[in-house]
Motif scaffolding. Structure first.
Motif, PDB file in Angstrom:
ATOM      1  N   THR A   1       2.233   0.191   4.177  1.00  0.00           N
ATOM      2  CA  THR A   1       1.571  -1.106   4.238  1.00  0.00           C
ATOM      3  C   THR A   1       1.215  -1.496   5.664  1.00  0.00           C
ATOM      4  OG1 THR A   1       2.801  -1.777   2.264  1.00  0.00           O
ATOM      5  CG2 THR A   1       1.765  -3.518   3.550  1.00  0.00           C
ATOM      6  N   GLU A   2       2.108  -1.225   6.621  1.00  0.00           N
ATOM      7  CA  GLU A   2       1.885  -1.638   8.001  1.00  0.00           C
ATOM      8  C   GLU A   2       0.798  -0.823   8.697  1.00  0.00           C
ATOM      9  OE1 GLU A   2       3.358  -4.270   8.867  1.00  0.00           O
ATOM     10  OE2 GLU A   2       4.702  -4.381   7.127  1.00  0.00           O
ATOM     11  N   GLN A   3       0.361   0.264   8.137  1.00  0.00           N
ATOM     12  CA  GLN A   3      -0.599   1.142   8.797  1.00  0.00           C
ATOM     13  C   GLN A   3      -2.028   0.972   8.288  1.00  0.00           C
ATOM     14  OE1 GLN A   3       0.860   5.165   8.406  1.00  0.00           O
ATOM     15  NE2 GLN A   3       2.988   4.541   8.787  1.00  0.00           N
ATOM     16  N   HIS A   4      -2.251   0.143   7.271  1.00  0.00           N
ATOM     17  CA  HIS A   4      -3.583   0.007   6.696  1.00  0.00           C
ATOM     18  C   HIS A   4      -3.918  -1.463   6.486  1.00  0.00           C
ATOM     19  CE1 HIS A   4      -2.604   4.200   5.714  1.00  0.00           C
ATOM     20  NE2 HIS A   4      -3.921   4.410   5.651  1.00  0.00           N
TER      21      HIS A   4
ATOM     22  N   ALA B   1      -3.617  12.317  -6.884  1.00  0.00           N
ATOM     23  CA  ALA B   1      -3.659  13.476  -5.996  1.00  0.00           C
ATOM     24  C   ALA B   1      -2.899  13.180  -4.707  1.00  0.00           C
ATOM     25  CB  ALA B   1      -5.114  13.842  -5.680  1.00  0.00           C
ATOM     26  N   ASN B   2      -2.475  14.244  -4.028  1.00  0.00           N
ATOM     27  CA  ASN B   2      -1.773  14.091  -2.758  1.00  0.00           C
ATOM     28  C   ASN B   2      -2.678  13.392  -1.734  1.00  0.00           C
ATOM     29  OD1 ASN B   2       0.274  15.477  -3.950  1.00  0.00           O
ATOM     30  ND2 ASN B   2      -0.032  17.378  -2.825  1.00  0.00           N
ATOM     31  N   GLY B   3      -2.088  12.409  -1.054  1.00  0.00           N
ATOM     32  CA  GLY B   3      -2.825  11.677  -0.035  1.00  0.00           C
ATOM     33  C   GLY B   3      -3.566  10.468  -0.537  1.00  0.00           C
ATOM     34  N   ASP B   4      -3.654  10.247  -1.852  1.00  0.00           N
ATOM     35  CA  ASP B   4      -4.328   9.058  -2.379  1.00  0.00           C
ATOM     36  C   ASP B   4      -3.599   7.793  -1.943  1.00  0.00           C
ATOM     37  OD1 ASP B   4      -6.259  10.517  -3.562  1.00  0.00           O
ATOM     38  OD2 ASP B   4      -5.511  10.304  -5.620  1.00  0.00           O
ATOM     39  N   LEU B   5      -4.383   6.750  -1.665  1.00  0.00           N
ATOM     40  CA  LEU B   5      -3.832   5.443  -1.325  1.00  0.00           C
ATOM     41  C   LEU B   5      -4.045   4.499  -2.496  1.00  0.00           C
ATOM     42  CD1 LEU B   5      -5.059   4.998   2.358  1.00  0.00           C
ATOM     43  CD2 LEU B   5      -2.773   5.648   1.581  1.00  0.00           C
ATOM     44  N   ILE B   6      -3.009   3.825  -2.860  1.00  0.00           N
ATOM     45  CA  ILE B   6      -3.094   2.821  -3.924  1.00  0.00           C
ATOM     46  C   ILE B   6      -2.509   1.516  -3.405  1.00  0.00           C
ATOM     47  CG2 ILE B   6      -2.996   4.499  -5.806  1.00  0.00           C
ATOM     48  CD1 ILE B   6      -0.060   3.794  -6.173  1.00  0.00           C
ATOM     49  N   LYS B   7      -3.116   0.438  -3.816  1.00  0.00           N
ATOM     50  CA  LYS B   7      -2.641  -0.905  -3.444  1.00  0.00           C
ATOM     51  C   LYS B   7      -1.994  -1.536  -4.673  1.00  0.00           C
ATOM     52  CE  LYS B   7      -4.317  -5.422  -1.935  1.00  0.00           C
ATOM     53  NZ  LYS B   7      -5.527  -6.214  -1.601  1.00  0.00           N
ATOM     54  N   VAL B   8      -0.665  -1.637  -4.649  1.00  0.00           N
ATOM     55  CA  VAL B   8       0.097  -2.204  -5.774  1.00  0.00           C
ATOM     56  C   VAL B   8       0.001  -3.715  -5.680  1.00  0.00           C
ATOM     57  CG1 VAL B   8       2.327  -2.351  -6.906  1.00  0.00           C
ATOM     58  CG2 VAL B   8       1.636  -0.217  -5.808  1.00  0.00           C
ATOM     59  N   ILE B   9      -0.610  -4.358  -6.677  1.00  0.00           N
ATOM     60  CA  ILE B   9      -0.786  -5.813  -6.664  1.00  0.00           C
ATOM     61  C   ILE B   9       0.174  -6.529  -7.609  1.00  0.00           C
ATOM     62  CG2 ILE B   9      -3.193  -5.658  -5.975  1.00  0.00           C
ATOM     63  CD1 ILE B   9      -3.980  -6.076  -8.888  1.00  0.00           C
ATOM     64  N   GLU B  10       0.717  -5.817  -8.594  1.00  0.00           N
ATOM     65  CA  GLU B  10       1.632  -6.478  -9.530  1.00  0.00           C
ATOM     66  C   GLU B  10       2.458  -5.431 -10.268  1.00  0.00           C
ATOM     67  OE1 GLU B  10       1.620  -9.679 -13.267  1.00  0.00           O
ATOM     68  OE2 GLU B  10      -0.267  -8.998 -12.377  1.00  0.00           O
ATOM     69  N   ILE B  11       3.714  -5.763 -10.483  1.00  0.00           N
ATOM     70  CA  ILE B  11       4.599  -4.950 -11.327  1.00  0.00           C
ATOM     71  C   ILE B  11       5.079  -5.860 -12.445  1.00  0.00           C
ATOM     72  CG2 ILE B  11       6.723  -3.601 -11.444  1.00  0.00           C
ATOM     73  CD1 ILE B  11       6.395  -2.949  -8.506  1.00  0.00           C
TER      74      ILE B  11
ATOM     75  N   ILE C   1       0.856  -1.186   0.000  1.00  0.00           N
ATOM     76  CA  ILE C   1       0.000   0.000   0.000  1.00  0.00           C
ATOM     77  C   ILE C   1       0.891   1.234   0.000  1.00  0.00           C
ATOM     78  CG2 ILE C   1      -1.778   1.284   1.240  1.00  0.00           C
ATOM     79  CD1 ILE C   1      -2.777  -1.323   2.366  1.00  0.00           C
ATOM     80  N   LEU C   2       0.684   2.108  -0.969  1.00  0.00           N
ATOM     81  CA  LEU C   2       1.481   3.323  -1.119  1.00  0.00           C
ATOM     82  C   LEU C   2       0.578   4.546  -0.959  1.00  0.00           C
ATOM     83  CD1 LEU C   2       3.671   2.421  -4.250  1.00  0.00           C
ATOM     84  CD2 LEU C   2       4.195   2.037  -1.842  1.00  0.00           C
ATOM     85  N   GLN C   3       1.159   5.585  -0.370  1.00  0.00           N
ATOM     86  CA  GLN C   3       0.470   6.872  -0.238  1.00  0.00           C
ATOM     87  C   GLN C   3       1.184   7.905  -1.099  1.00  0.00           C
ATOM     88  OE1 GLN C   3       0.680   8.968   3.567  1.00  0.00           O
ATOM     89  NE2 GLN C   3      -1.513   9.446   3.417  1.00  0.00           N
ATOM     90  N   ILE C   4       0.423   8.637  -1.889  1.00  0.00           N
ATOM     91  CA  ILE C   4       0.983   9.640  -2.780  1.00  0.00           C
ATOM     92  C   ILE C   4       1.403  10.854  -1.952  1.00  0.00           C
ATOM     93  CG2 ILE C   4       0.590  11.028  -4.834  1.00  0.00           C
ATOM     94  CD1 ILE C   4       0.520   8.003  -5.288  1.00  0.00           C
ATOM     95  N   GLN C   5       2.694  11.233  -2.033  1.00  0.00           N
ATOM     96  CA  GLN C   5       3.226  12.375  -1.305  1.00  0.00           C
ATOM     97  C   GLN C   5       3.293  13.622  -2.178  1.00  0.00           C
ATOM     98  OE1 GLN C   5       4.224  12.202   2.163  1.00  0.00           O
ATOM     99  NE2 GLN C   5       2.966  10.379   1.846  1.00  0.00           N
ATOM    100  N   SER C   6       3.537  13.428  -3.444  1.00  0.00           N
ATOM    101  CA  SER C   6       3.616  14.552  -4.373  1.00  0.00           C
ATOM    102  C   SER C   6       2.841  14.161  -5.621  1.00  0.00           C
ATOM    103  CB  SER C   6       5.074  14.889  -4.709  1.00  0.00           C
ATOM    104  OG  SER C   6       5.152  15.916  -5.682  1.00  0.00           O
ATOM    105  N   GLY C   7       1.631  14.694  -5.750  1.00  0.00           N
ATOM    106  CA  GLY C   7       0.739  14.271  -6.814  1.00  0.00           C
ATOM    107  C   GLY C   7       1.113  14.838  -8.160  1.00  0.00           C
TER     108      GLY C   7
END
Length: 701
Positions: free
Chosen positions: A256-259, A44-54, A20-26
């Motif tokens: 990741t550890e916070q959500h 946008a700043n503060g958005d949360l995204i869950k990266v499932i695959e690269i 889980i990543l949080q956007i710091q600079s949108g």
């Protein structure tokens, strides 16, 4: 600590996903969504995204001559890997950089250049310095330490197996790999995180009639492949998977550890659902993305909003190909297919194929369609000659320890010949035919019985030729019935999901995981239905028509347990007591050196005898001439000749002529009779006179 999206992509271990990543600079990129090819470019700043695959979407290939091209993963070509010269400093770096799995492609091979610095715990001794070993798996040992299982690549059996902890350090170099890979296989298995890959082009399957030309058609050197990644992520208020290019100028923070992961929806492909634990099923799933193309029997996948996935199975399928001169069709036939088949004659190019087709249930009756003369007609390696129309009966394969005629414990005594019975009228005579014999045998079918596909796989050795005699009446259209002939090749196991709708849970279909890959679902809750009473709905299957790429993918990594056919013998040498045979002297004929028709002949020089092939009626005795004394005479000595046979007489005594002796000499010399030679000279002389005559008048010089 915040990092750029590109730094996160290069440093993350694929095995640690999802994160889980949080956007710091949108960032917001203006432009049409069509110009972005469906990629997410607004964060946008503060958005949360869950990266499932690269995943890798394409490669940038750079050559030594300055060439730089983009290669998609479906580029039609095969590549050979050049081993990485940069060492890995620890076992953890190897395990975190490469994908390790029981699959053959996921078992990298390394060479240990120096001993690890820490003490190791091995199951059987220690790996030697400089030895090559294969990493076969990753696990956690009894003490709770992460380690990898390895086996040393030695010639001795059994192979030395051991384990290495991920904390161990040393210098580990990648070993050479002779296997060919597609770009898709390189992207999935052979690309290390944060590194490029050097390859050489091994083979191109680019078609000449393709619209786009092959960008690497003329390139022969090494290529450096730089992967271009794409991030697949899930956002809070979106059900579909968003695609984010890693080169966006965005800073992210790993939280990741916070959500909780349940905060996000998780659309899964059918392949992801198949890998779920057994206790996940049966489960109700919501269809997020419908498949593009499905057979008519599976059309409920397109119309239904919710489906029930009962279980994941490795179903058995029979790989069948159409036998025709044009483009072949390939099929996957389930064991539940209700059609019936009749046998068709098989063709066997060699006697080795006859041996491979032996079974313990019936004798094999064949007819030869090509003549073969055997050089071994006497002695312990005697083998019969084969003529067109000869019939042979290959006996059943022995299944017990009792010896049959010409065999011992079911194995032929002669390693280079096949023991069989030759049929002559109503008589049968035991004989041997060479295993390498190219006789092009055709089977004589006496069996008129109709078989199911399961009976064919159980009773006969594959591959096996059949034809549909009774079509499957349970389906609207039987696609196998229209084929003129079918080749049953082998049985395979393929992953399937047993799926039904909520309205008809008793009607369950087997959905192929690897061929319906554009469908995504969202798992919801456990299904409390028929399984509560202990009843399991039977999965119905359908005949699938597959493409060439899918066909070769299914057969490419099959482990063959058959030995290669025997090599044909070298040029036959008739055993003789004397390597040189002296012939009696020939009677002397009047010399023609002074004849006006042979002005080029001379008794003081080697005599050159030349003749056209059309005048050579039969082969005479060969004159043996050593290679260092054979003169090179141009064919232009006699004008107008097209096919010429040359015989050179060296300083051989008139009273003795050597008959034959150099088996390695590829030339086949012929003796020309003096009368025929006189006729040829006279013919050449007449032709020369005609060429020098114009309108009945001789030319004046």
């Amino acid at each position: 600590m915040a990092m750029t999206l590109s730094e996160f992509t290069c440093s993350i271990d694929p095995g640690s996903l999802p994160r889980i990543l949080q956007i710091q600079s949108g960032i917001y990129v203006q432009g049409s969504v069509y110009e972005m090819y469906g990629r997410e470019c607004c964060l946008a700043n503060g958005d949360l995204i869950k990266v499932i695959e690269i995943r890798i979407t394409r490669f940038i290939a750079e050559g030594s001559n300055g060439i730089k091209v983009d290669l998609p993963l479906d580029y039609p070509g095969l590549f050979r890997i050049v081993s990485d010269k940069q060492p890995y400093r620890s076992v953890r770096e190897i395990a975190d950089s490469l994908r390790i799995s029981p699959d053959r492609l996921g078992q990298p091979v390394f060479r240990m250049a120096s001993d690890p610095k820490q003490q190791r715990q091995h199951s059987d001794g220690a790996v030697r310095e400089g030895a090559s070993f294969r990493i076969t798996g990753r696990r956690t040992d009894e003490e709770g330490h992460e380690c990898v299982d390895c086996e040393e690549l030695a010639q001795t059996e059994p192979r030395h197996c051991f384990s290495l902890r991920l904390s161990e350090q040393g210098e580990f170099y990648e070993c050479d790999d002779s296997q060919f890979y597609t770009l898709k296989e390189l992207a999935e298995w052979k690309m290390s995180n944060g590194r490029t890959r050097t390859v050489t082009k091994a083979k191109s399957t680019h078609l000449k009639d393709d619209v786009l030309p092959d960008p690497l058609e003329e390139y022969k050197g090494e290529l450096t492949l730089t992967p271009v990644h794409e991030i697949q992520a899930i956002m809070k208020f979106r059900k579909d998977i968003v695609l984010i290019p890693p080169n966006l100028d965005v800073e992210v923070l790993d939280v990741t550890e916070q959500h909780d992961f349940r905060f996000f929806m998780q659309p899964l492909s059918l392949k992801d659902v198949f890998l779920k634990p057994v206790d996940t099923f049966p489960v109700v799933a919501e269809v997020i993305e419908r498949p593009l193309h499905v057979p008519e029997e599976l059309s409920f996948l397109w119309h239904s909003k919710h489906i029930v996935i009962h279980r994941a199975v490795e179903a058995r399928r029979v790989l069948v190909s159409e036998t025709c001169r044009g483009e072949q069709r390939r099929f996957l036939v389930p064991a539940s297919y209700k059609g019936r088949f009749k046998r068709r004659p098989r063709e066997f190019p060699t006697a080795y194929d006859l041996q491979m087709a032996q079974s313990s249930t019936e004798e094999l009756h064949v007819v030869a369609t090509r003549t073969f003369e055997s050089h071994y007609s006497q002695g312990p390696t005697a083998a019969a000659a084969v003529q067109v129309g000869d019939q042979f009966l290959v006996k059943k394969r022995a299944t017990s320890s009792s010896s049959s005629e010409g065999s011992e414990n079911g194995v032929d005594k002669m390693a280079d010949a096949l023991a069989c019975m030759k049929i002559e009228g109503k008589k049968q005579e035991a004989t041997h035919i060479p295993m390498y014999l190219e006789g092009n045998f055709i089977e004589v079918v006496h069996d008129k019985r109709q078989y199911t596909v399961a009976e064919i796989c159980r009773c006969f050795p594959l591959p096996f030729n059949v034809k549909v005699s009774v079509r499957d009446l349970s389906v609207r259209e039987d696609i196998l019935a229209g084929a003129s002939g079918l080749l049953v090749e082998e049985e395979i196991a393929d992953p399937y999901l047993q799926v039904s709708t909520l309205d008809t849970p008793h009607l369950c279909w087997e959905v192929p995981v690897n061929r319906i890959n554009s469908m995504t679902v969202q798992l919801q809750q456990k299904w409390q239905g028929l399984e509560t009473d202990g009843a399991q709905p039977a999965g119905q299957a359908l005949v699938e028509e597959i493409g060439e790429d899918c066909y070769y993918t299914l057969r490419r990594y099959a482990v063959g347990n058959l030995q290669p056919p025997p090599r044909p013998p070298k040029k036959f040498k008739q055993p003789t007591t004397n390597s040189l045979r002296v012939k009696p002297p020939r009677p002397n004929k009047p010399s023609r050196a002074t004849s006006p028709k042979s002005p080029h002949c001379s008794s003081s020089k080697p005599e050159l005898l030349m003749a056209n092939d059309s005048f050579s009626k039969q082969k005479r005795n060969t004159i043996a001439v050593s290679s260092e004394r054979r003169p090179s005479v141009p064919l232009s000595t006699l004008p107008g000749t097209e096919k010429v046979t040359m015989v050179t007489k060296m300083d051989i005594p008139q009273e003795a002529v050597v008959d034959a002796v150099d088996d390695d000499d590829p030339h086949d010399y012929e003796y020309i009779d003096e009368e025929e030679l006189d006729f040829i000279r006279r013919k050449f002389h007449e032709d020369a006179v005609l060429r020098n005559t114009v309108k009945g008048k001789p030319n004046t010089f």
